[in-house]
Write a protein that holds these residues in place. Structure first.
Motif, mmCIF file in Angstrom:
data_model
loop_
_atom_site.group_PDB
_atom_site.id
_atom_site.type_symbol
_atom_site.label_atom_id
_atom_site.label_comp_id
_atom_site.label_asym_id
_atom_site.label_seq_id
_atom_site.Cartn_x
_atom_site.Cartn_y
_atom_site.Cartn_z
ATOM 1 N N MET A 161 0.701 -1.273 0.067
ATOM 2 C CA MET A 161 -0.137 0.344 0.033
ATOM 3 C C MET A 161 0.803 1.187 -0.202
ATOM 4 S SD MET A 161 -3.426 1.264 0.915
ATOM 5 C CE MET A 161 -2.815 2.354 -0.313
ATOM 6 N N ASP A 178 3.547 1.589 -0.726
ATOM 7 C CA ASP A 178 4.563 1.549 -2.188
ATOM 8 C C ASP A 178 3.711 2.156 -2.981
ATOM 9 O OD1 ASP A 178 6.689 0.813 -1.163
ATOM 10 O OD2 ASP A 178 6.564 -1.769 -1.822
ATOM 11 N N VAL A 179 2.283 1.883 -3.302
ATOM 12 C CA VAL A 179 1.190 2.692 -4.205
ATOM 13 C C VAL A 179 1.412 4.119 -3.867
ATOM 14 C CG1 VAL A 179 -0.876 2.636 -5.367
ATOM 15 C CG2 VAL A 179 0.088 0.636 -4.832
ATOM 16 N N ILE A 180 1.679 4.941 -2.564
ATOM 17 C CA ILE A 180 1.286 5.900 -2.041
ATOM 18 C C ILE A 180 2.496 6.609 -2.787
ATOM 19 C CG2 ILE A 180 1.486 7.245 0.165
ATOM 20 C CD1 ILE A 180 -0.808 5.149 1.222
ATOM 21 N N LEU A 181 3.421 6.035 -2.399
ATOM 22 C CA LEU A 181 4.853 6.659 -2.920
ATOM 23 C C LEU A 181 5.916 7.080 -4.341
ATOM 24 C CD1 LEU A 181 7.308 5.258 -0.239
ATOM 25 C CD2 LEU A 181 6.237 7.847 0.032
ATOM 26 N N ASP A 182 4.791 5.870 -4.955
ATOM 27 C CA ASP A 182 5.273 5.428 -6.608
ATOM 28 C C ASP A 182 4.503 6.090 -6.990
ATOM 29 O OD1 ASP A 182 7.366 4.595 -5.322
ATOM 30 O OD2 ASP A 182 6.647 1.896 -6.150
ATOM 31 N N GLY A 183 2.791 6.223 -7.285
ATOM 32 C CA GLY A 183 2.247 6.839 -7.759
ATOM 33 C C GLY A 183 1.245 6.183 -9.118
ATOM 34 N N LEU A 184 1.065 6.218 -9.174
ATOM 35 C CA LEU A 184 -0.540 5.312 -9.831
ATOM 36 C C LEU A 184 0.413 5.403 -11.816
ATOM 37 C CD1 LEU A 184 -3.171 6.483 -9.319
ATOM 38 C CD2 LEU A 184 -2.129 5.293 -8.058
ATOM 39 N N VAL A 185 1.336 6.377 -12.105
ATOM 40 C CA VAL A 185 1.732 6.587 -13.339
ATOM 41 C C VAL A 185 3.648 5.655 -13.438
ATOM 42 C CG1 VAL A 185 2.167 8.303 -15.480
ATOM 43 C CG2 VAL A 185 0.739 8.642 -13.451
#
Lengths: 191, 191, 191, 191
Positions: A182, A184-191
């Motif tokens: 979770m 990781d997604v916050i940190l890396d973003g969706l793009v």
DNA sequence: CATGAATGAGGGTTCATTCAT
DNA sequence: AATGAATGAACCCTCATTCAT
């Protein structure tokens, strides 16, 4: 025997349990007293009213939460580890105090003065998160041009939503939740 | 004259207003009736009980929300534009139906059957968002290795948190909110 | 189509059924209308109020009862046979109109004027029984020194009690009840 | 000061008065409380519901009645004297507790479980009467071939009917009623 | 005439709060 | 200080009655 202050805390804890489980309106003062192991009338020796007890319980709970969050933030960890710890603790906390989640909405049942105070309390949490982000930027763990405030929304909102889904919808226990991915997604973003 | 169904809708709207403003417990059936411009007893011609009215109001509200969200998602826009639209509409919607926000928490005041149903309703919203993400991945607008479910948490949670802060804490009107930048942070991440 | 009077009777019969099954208070005008196959409002075209309907239903029922009892009494039978017939018919009647049994007590829910009227109606039944006893004495079927009034109490009370026990307590159908032996005990006494 | 049990009895007595006067449905809990000299809410400290209060009142009343009847039956009197005493006490009792008379009919307004219980309670009274008859037969005061059960119907039914007529129809006071002659008719029969 | 949608008075019940012990 | 019995305001819901169609 317990001191006056200890008994007050005892009632606050009992209140947290009962309010969490039932919400403000359905929670009965008598049940809180029962859980606290005292008589119904005694509650009124320590608190003016049910509403007052609720307020002080929220206050007490938020203080605890803020203090713990503060500790987590002050540990010298990488931002990722910090966020995971934050999510973990928040989940544990939310689980025990659903009322804390409700408070944002239930607050409209309370006085304006209370509402104001609640907003401030919550802002204090935001500030801690923002501090953490600031620090992360300074340490180069987060990008320089990051909007700190917006980032705090993403962090708090995502963690909350994740918790809600996993616990209430998927029926998981907190220990079973994987917070790493979770974050990781916050940190890396969706793009 | 209003048809039976039109009057039912009228009561549902009145219920939304009163429940939003007061929460389930403090909302009085009589007040809902008053707002709907009918007698107290008439409410019971259309709904079995206060609880049933609440359920159907939520249902009605969520249906409206889901339909609008669906439309937004089905427009052929870039993922960024879609998210901005989603945030805009959600904000407008939340503003009118705070009860929708409360529902996630108030549901624990209701029967288990209701809780289950509410979860399912909300899952439907999640599914729409996930569809949108899926599509974004296929069109190359989002990265291939993105966990769709986690991404939906980030989107929904961030949008909600952003809205709450701007409206309740900062006291902004919805038109004044800048959703673009918010969406950028979601998409680009913090790192 | 039914004449006005026929429909009135229809409603009275429906009322008897519903009042019998539920008692005055729990009987709903709407249910009576449903059984009568008409709309709720139509009941009020024929009767002023629920109470008035109840009164007229009692009146209608008692008239029927009195007429039937009269017929039985006027048949030229031996007193024993007459009493058996009386008990049989009463049982059948009570079974269909428990409210008739209730009336003696429920009457205190009604107006004094109604109470008075009810007493008179019941007295008429007593009178018929007394007539029968008189006749029995004259024909030498009953003893000369018999107190007619007291005898009527024994007859009516015993028959009623017997019926109640057999139907409500023992769960028998009316056809299964043996009235002959009962009548013998009434006639022969206990000594 | 009254003990908890004494106050419970007080409420039961008040309930007997109000229920007797108005029947179950028209009796208001508030009025019962008023008669008992307490607040409406206090009733609910002692009884779960209006229905429960009614049940317990019936139970309390029947217990009292049964106990007194038992005493009368156990006195070593001739059957005639016993029946007169039984009639006298019953009249006094009925006069105070019309609800006891109503119960047989009102019971169909209550739950099936209650109906069953009420039947059993009433059977206990029948049994006492049958005991008395048995004894009378053994002592040679009543005829050997007497059907005990049927005799009990004659006794209970006649006494009840006699009472009803004298009090409600003739408007007599209980002291003015002559029970002796009534009992004679029961014992000697009509032939 | 017939209808049934609308009404609102009325009452059972809950529970926060008080206060005598 | 601690208690819990007593209280009564408050609110949901029922249903007899009305009246516009």
């Amino acid at each position: 025997m317990a001191t006056k202050e200890e008994k007050r805390i005892e009632i606050l804890k009992a209140a947290a349990r009962i309010f969490s489980a039932n919400g403000f309106e359905k929670a009965k003062v008598e049940d809180i007293a029962k859980v606290a192991g005292i008589g119904k009338g005694t509650v009124y020796e320590y608190f003016d009213s049910k509403k007052s007890l609720f307020k002080q319980m929220i206050s007490f709970g938020l203080d605890q939460y803020r203090l713990s969050i503060k500790e987590i933030i002050e540990e010298n960890l990488h931002i990722r580890a910090r966020l995971v710890e934050l999510a973990k603790y928040s989940a544990k906390y939310f689980n025990q105090h659903i009322d804390m989640i409700q408070m944002a909405t239930q607050c409209n049942l309370l006085s304006n003065e209370m509402k104001q105070w609640l907003i401030e309390e919550r802002l204090a949490v935001f500030e801690l998160i923002e501090q953490m982000i600031d620090e992360g930027i300074k340490k180069g763990e987060l990008r320089q041009n990051l909007n700190v405030e917006l980032a705090s929304f993403v962090i708090i909102g995502s963690i909350g939503e994740h918790f809600t889904k996993r616990v209430f919808f998927d029926g998981l226990n907190i220990e079973e939740i994987d917070f790493g991915e979770m974050v990781d997604v916050i940190l890396d973003g969706l793009v």
